[in-house]
Design a protein around this motif. Sequence first.
Motif, PDB file in Angstrom:
ATOM      1  N   LEU A 293       0.366  -0.629   0.169  1.00 52.12           N
ATOM      2  CA  LEU A 293       0.280  -0.189  -0.100  1.00 52.12           C
ATOM      3  C   LEU A 293       1.074   0.630  -0.247  1.00 52.12           C
ATOM      4  CD1 LEU A 293      -0.413   1.858   2.978  1.00 52.12           C
ATOM      5  CD2 LEU A 293      -1.020  -0.597   3.697  1.00 52.12           C
ATOM      6  N   ALA A 294       0.802   2.327  -0.838  1.00 53.26           N
ATOM      7  CA  ALA A 294       1.185   3.638  -0.474  1.00 53.26           C
ATOM      8  C   ALA A 294       0.142   4.971   0.285  1.00 53.26           C
ATOM      9  CB  ALA A 294       1.102   3.965  -1.298  1.00 53.26           C
ATOM     10  N   ALA A 295      -0.026   5.393   0.622  1.00 50.41           N
ATOM     11  CA  ALA A 295      -0.403   6.506   1.653  1.00 50.41           C
ATOM     12  C   ALA A 295      -0.105   7.869   2.096  1.00 50.41           C
ATOM     13  CB  ALA A 295      -1.573   5.946   2.579  1.00 50.41           C
ATOM     14  N   LEU A 296      -0.838   9.012   2.000  1.00 51.79           N
ATOM     15  CA  LEU A 296      -0.082  10.090   2.333  1.00 51.79           C
ATOM     16  C   LEU A 296      -0.584  10.516   4.181  1.00 51.79           C
ATOM     17  CD1 LEU A 296      -0.274  12.373  -0.675  1.00 51.79           C
ATOM     18  CD2 LEU A 296       1.987  11.390   0.144  1.00 51.79           C
ATOM     19  N   LEU A 297       0.016  10.845   5.207  1.00 52.04           N
ATOM     20  CA  LEU A 297      -0.464  11.740   5.939  1.00 52.04           C
ATOM     21  C   LEU A 297      -1.124  12.649   5.506  1.00 52.04           C
ATOM     22  CD1 LEU A 297       2.253   9.734   8.374  1.00 52.04           C
ATOM     23  CD2 LEU A 297      -0.440   9.364   7.857  1.00 52.04           C
TER      24      LEU A 297
END
Length: 410
Positions: A293-297
Amino acid sequence: MQHVSWFDARTLLHAEGSLHAAATERVALPSAIGRVLAEPLKSPLPVPHYDSSAMDGYALAGRGPWQLLASQESQPGENVHRKTVPLEAGQATPILTGGLLPPGADAVLRLEHARLSNDGDLAMIEALPHFFERSPHLQPAVGDDIRRAGEELAAGATVLAAGIRLGARHIGSLATLGFDSLPVYTQPTVALAYTGNEIITGGLPGPGEVRDAFSPQFPFIIESFGARVTSTVRLQDSAPNFHHWLDHTAADILMLTGGSSTSDVDWVRRVLTELGATYIFESVAIRPGHPALAALLPDGRLVLGLPGNPLAAHVALYSYLPAVLAGIFGQPLAQLPTGTLTAAVPGYSTKDLRLIPVTIEVTPGGVHLTPQDKTRSHMLTGFASADALALLPPEGAEAEKNCQFLGLPV
């Protein structure tokens, strides 16, 4: 769940990296190895920057035999390569490899091709004729064994383009050009968290235990891509531990191994939701490695969640981190080369793209990819001997099929 293709995952990460272009800085030449060049470099001088001898021997003027002229006696520590004696036709003087060509010299006679004799009080040099049987005058031709200024590079010629990862060979070349420091991109920072209560870091694992397959090499791999690892930590599997680490760790990229799946003991996704993260993608249609997965805080830090299985985690690391960094460094997303399979690969039970460890052999007939054995998501023996990951359709592929591959540089 946002399920994307492997190609789209890389494109999305490259685009995200492009939004966070790295700043630039100057570093000393030795410190630039492994860094990404931020500006094109032009040669500040011609290469070579002076006319010099390519051999130990004698600088000559005109036709021989030649009267030997000696320069003043050298002092200890003196740079004899700069000492010259102006020559007129019929004169010669000793010269060393790399030595400054004297005014009036038009050729160099190699030491082993010369004969020294005396004519009264004069020392004379002659060319040994059997070395010059093809020369009309049985002696060196004009320009023989002379390195002319600028014959390798003209002053102002482009030496390296921006975006090149600097290696040791680059540094040696740039040192000869007189560079003392180089403009490079600042290194994106990466914080690493290894998860899994079943992981042990030393000794032989027992039943229900698994030896750590990441921490010895992941920092090296990450830094070989051009980033800088600023911290590593081993997290016990609990929501508070994940929450605190994700919320308080200062780095451009937060990378976790394990914990990214959807079981009751995988906390990454639940904590990302608590922190208000926005997904770039939630999983990838590949095997091995689909739980990546890849996500932005909310503050812009990028989270990369790698699967816990060893081969799956390595596939994800090599697939996604270089794509992000290419964007940050202003580089295009690299085009994948192609090769030909040397053996058939059977199909798989899912409809996902497969990445299979292969070795590479380059021959005049093309690039040949040999599939490795033992390549399930928890296995690393096939990966250990691989040179690349071949991209194969879920139905498998016959021998001689052309396919793309992702190189494994380290």
